[in-house]
Structure formats: C-alpha cells, structure tokens
Write an enzyme that holds these catalytic residues in place. Structure first.
Site, short mmCIF file in Angstrom:
data_model
loop_
_atom_site.label_atom_id
_atom_site.label_comp_id
_atom_site.label_asym_id
_atom_site.label_seq_id
_atom_site.Cartn_x
_atom_site.Cartn_y
_atom_site.Cartn_z
N CYS A 128 7.50 7.22 -1.08
CA CYS A 128 7.98 5.87 -0.72
C CYS A 128 8.84 5.73 0.74
CB CYS A 128 8.77 5.42 -1.82
SG CYS A 128 10.16 6.45 -2.33
N GLU A 153 13.32 0.98 -7.98
CA GLU A 153 13.11 1.86 -6.71
C GLU A 153 11.65 1.55 -6.45
OE1 GLU A 153 15.26 2.92 -4.93
OE2 GLU A 153 17.04 2.74 -6.32
#
Length: 491
Positions: free
Chosen positions: A257, A222
């Site tokens: 993110c 991720e």
C-alpha cells in the site's frame, strides 16, 4: 446432505455470536487487563515468531513466492520489533497521565486513564499477511483487549499457519483466529464490537464501515491509494533510483500500500531517470527478471488479469520503455516502466498494486504538487527526492497524505515513534508503537475533588454578581475575579 461434522464446522452468525460472547465473558472477568497478562501474551508472540521462522518463511513463499529476506525483515522482524517496543514501554503507557485543572474546579486534580475498549476485531490483508495481522493485534493486546483476528483467505497458507500458531502460543480464551472468506467475514461483521481494525481496499472498507455503523462501532481503516514519488534533478540519481526500486519492486513486487504508484519528473530529466532505472533493475534482478528469486509473484490470477488489463490499454501499451514481460502460468510480471502515460488512462485512475511504474512528465518540478492535489484523493504516502530546501518545505506544507518521506521510500513504517495511517480515501486512524496502544484504548477523563471550597455562586438563586464572578472564573482572569468580588461586596 452434509455430514454432521461438516455442519458443525460451518462458521455462521451464530458461531460468531458465540465467539464474541466467550470473549466478552473473558474481558468482563478482567483477564486481559493486568500488566502480567499483556506482557505474557506479547512474550508469547515473540517466542512464536522466533521458534517458527522457517514455517513462516515457507508459508509466505507458498502464498506469494516472497523472498526469504523480505519475509524475515518486513514480516518477522517488524512484528518482533513491535513486540519489543510494547514490552519496553507498555508499563509507562498504562500509567495515568496527569492533566492540569483550572480555577473553575479549584481545588482539584485530574488525570487521563487509558482503559481497554473491550472486544475488538482485526481484519487483515494478504500482501503482508503476518505483519499486517499481528502488528495491530500487538497493539490490541498491549491495550488490554480481547481480540478476534480474521486473516485474509487470499493468503491461505499464512492464514492456516496463523490460526494454528495462535492456538498453540496465545491465550485462546481471549485471543482467537477465525479463518474463512466472505461468509465468515460477514458473520463477524454482524456482531457488535468495541472496535474494528481493517486493512485492505476502499471497496471492502465501505462494507466494513456500513456494518460498524449499525452498532456505532468505531473503526480504523488502513487503505492505500496512488502514492506519488517526485524526482527533482539536483540529486544523487543512483541512490534515488535504488531507493525507489527498493520501495516498489523490493516491497512484494509492488503489492504494497505504500509502494510508489507513479513518478513525476520533468521532461528534461526523464530519460536520465529511465536509463538509471534500467541499469539498476538489471543489476538487481538480472536480464530475465521473470526468473529472479528476489521478486514476489502476483498473488493470484485475478490480480494478474487486472494488471494485464492496465498494461494492455491502447493508450498505455505503447508507453512501455522497460519490462512488460509476463508469465501467466507462473503469475509473474517483470518490473515495468512506462514513460509519459496519459493521466486519463486506467493505470492512472486506480491504485496499481503491482510491478508497473508509470512516469508522468511536467515542465517544472513545482507543477508536481498540482498533479497530486488535482487527483481528488489523498495518498497513503508521498515521496520527494530533492536537495532543494524550499521544495521540501512546499512539499510538506502542500501535499496531504498519510505520511511523507523526503529522499527515500517506505522507511517511515519502521519508525515506531511515527503514526502510520491514512487520510481521506487512504484511511482513518493510525497505529505503530504507542499509536497502536492508543488506537485500542479509551482515554478516560478523571477529576478528583474534595468537599472543601464549595462555590456558592454556582447555586440558585442566581444574581448579576454570581454571573460576573462565574464569567471571571471561566475566563481564568484573576483581575476579573477581584473586580467581581469587589462589586459583589459593594452591592
């Protein structure tokens, strides 16, 4: 000379090997596989979050100066929601899925059984240290695995609290937290795992993947990337601006993110957009945002220096149209907007991960797709603000990203029915909701047959007739089967 106590406290490869050995024994004994164990642990996570919310908020304040609302909603409530969904759906997820069979194996039945992978490693990130640690752990527990969690040392208060709470609330023989930095992580990566789940940056992801390759261990990565936000002119500008602010500065001051990394809009609309940003940012964070209690600080001096370098580049510093104030002693940077930034500047060639927001200009909004696709990388998220139906359709069909959102930012994370994960440089694999359960499960194929209807055509001696009949069976053609049988009997 180090004392005996200090020597014992060192976590090295041997220590990591012992941890894995203990967890494998726990898993082999079947301790983690029952529904009762899984539900007990998930309820314990819920209880842990509910009973320790003030401690969690305080730890996040120590590590990031994170506002209480962001801590309570984006960290604690998100984890609680993941637990609640898993507890509600887990029994159904664990049930075998019926699968269709064909003429090739007739008569037969089949199913797909979800079985736990075994012993898994979760390496977490510092920007959302509770949510990004516990969300994948919830999936691993729901799937019936034994787990090691390695929190980020960059958020030390949270890491310490996670280790203490996990030991107090969870089954420490099957779920362990290992604190530390590079040496401890390296020691863990030397071991053989049944899956590694890593959240972080691309550089460390390559190290994780290389270590996993030695043991043929599957990985979920991720990561992040430069998440674009396209802004068309036919919109409710105030609502759009507020939603971009919420996804940028309202998400850990850009240290997320999925935060919008840059904006693309037309030259004719840019000034209206900038004016709206200035108005709303002042409304939210005041005339002196460095003093605002609703903005997180930059995590440490290294990241402060990195962001300052992006801002101080000659071709960039003159492009600041709002913000730019910094307080190095307090590690604070104000929300900063930059207009018409060169695409070859540092700020446009690496993920910003902070409160700086460049605006790229195009003649027509449709040119935005070329800007995104010409970057050579695929972002974790991409956003579009428009009322144009054709533009929405082109956005979905043209832009490759981990996830897309139209007319908002970051909110797709809250939907457990959607997979969350990257593609290409922004990662591999996905989680949230059932996707978390599936990520930590092996889908085992099971076929059941009896002893009746034993097809003689599969056995030697082979003949042309057997070949024709088998071909018809594989093609699933009843007419072909009849023709093959007629030809067989005639011969």
């Amino acid at each position: 000379m180090a004392s005996e106590e200090e020597k014992k406290s060192v976590f090295d490869a041997e220590s990591a090997k012992e941890v894995v050995k203990e967890l494998r024994a726990c898993f082999a004994a079947g301790n983690t596989k029952s529904y009762e164990w899984r539900s007990t642990q998930l309820n314990a996570v819920l209880k842990m979050m509910e009973e320790n919310e003030p401690l969690i908020v305080a730890a996040l304040r120590d590590d990031l100066s994170k506002p209480e609302l962001e801590s309570s909603i984006y960290e604690i409530a998100m984890v609680q929601n993941s637990c609640t969904v898993a507890l509600k759906k887990m029994k159904h997820w664990m049930m075998p899925e019926k699968a269709k069979t064909s003429l090739i194996t007739f008569p037969s039945s089949a199913e797909i059984v979800s079985e736990p992978l075994g012993v898994v490693l979760v390496i977490s990130a510092w920007n959302y240290p509770f949510m990004l640690s516990l969300d994948p752990v919830i999936g691993a527990i729901a799937a019936g695995n034994a787990v090691v969690l390695k929190p980020s040392e960059i958020a030390p208060a949270t890491s310490s609290l996670l280790a203490r709470l996990a030991a107090d609330y969870l089954d420490r023989s099957c779920i362990k937290v290992v604190e530390g930095a590079v040496p401890e992580t390296s020691a863990l990566l030397e071991q053989k795992w049944d899956k590694i789940f890593y959240t972080g940056n691309e550089r460390i992801a390559r190290i994780v993947m290389a270590a996993a390759a030695k043991h043929l261990t599957p990985v979920v990565l991720e990561l992040g990337g430069k998440c674009p936000a396209i802004v068309d002119s036919d919109i409710n500008l105030q609502v759009a601006t507020r939603r971009i602010i919420a996804g940028k500065w309202g998400c850990n001051n850009g240290q997320a993110c999925v935060s919008p990394d840059y904006i693309i809009t037309t030259k004719s609309y840019a000034q209206k957009l900038v004016d709206s940003f200035v108005c709303e940012l002042e409304r939210f964070y005041g005339k002196n945002p460095l003093e605002s209690k609703d903005l997180s600080r930059i995590v440490n001096s290294n990241h402060f220096a990195r962001l300052s370098k992006l801002l101080d580049e000659d071709k960039v510093s003159s492009k600041i149209v709002h913000g730019g104030e910094r307080d190095e002693a307090k590690l604070r940077i104000a929300p900063t907007i930059l207009l018409d930034v060169p695409q070859d500047s540092l700020i446009m060639t690496e993920e910003i991960f902070g409160p700086l927001l460049p605006i790229i200009l195009v003649h027509k909004v449709e040119e935005s797709f070329d800007v995104i696709n010409s970057s050579g990388t695929k972002p974790l998220a991409a956003y579009l603000f428009t009322n144009n139906k054709k533009l929405k359709e082109k956005f979905v069909s043209t832009v490759s990203a981990g996830g897309l959102v139209v007319n908002d930012t970051t909110v797709h994370l809250a939907e457990h029915t959607l997979p969350f994960g990257g593609v290409g440089d922004s990662g591999m694999g996905a989680y949230h909701g059932k996707f978390s359960f599936d990520t930590f499960s092996h889908k085992k194929a099971v076929l059941y047959r009896g002893f009746a209807c034993d097809a003689f055509v599969r056995y030697p001696p082979y003949s042309r007739g057997k070949l024709k009949l088998l071909q018809a069976l594989f093609n699933g053609s009843f007419l072909g089967i009849i023709r093959a049988l007629v030809g067989w009997f005639r011969s």
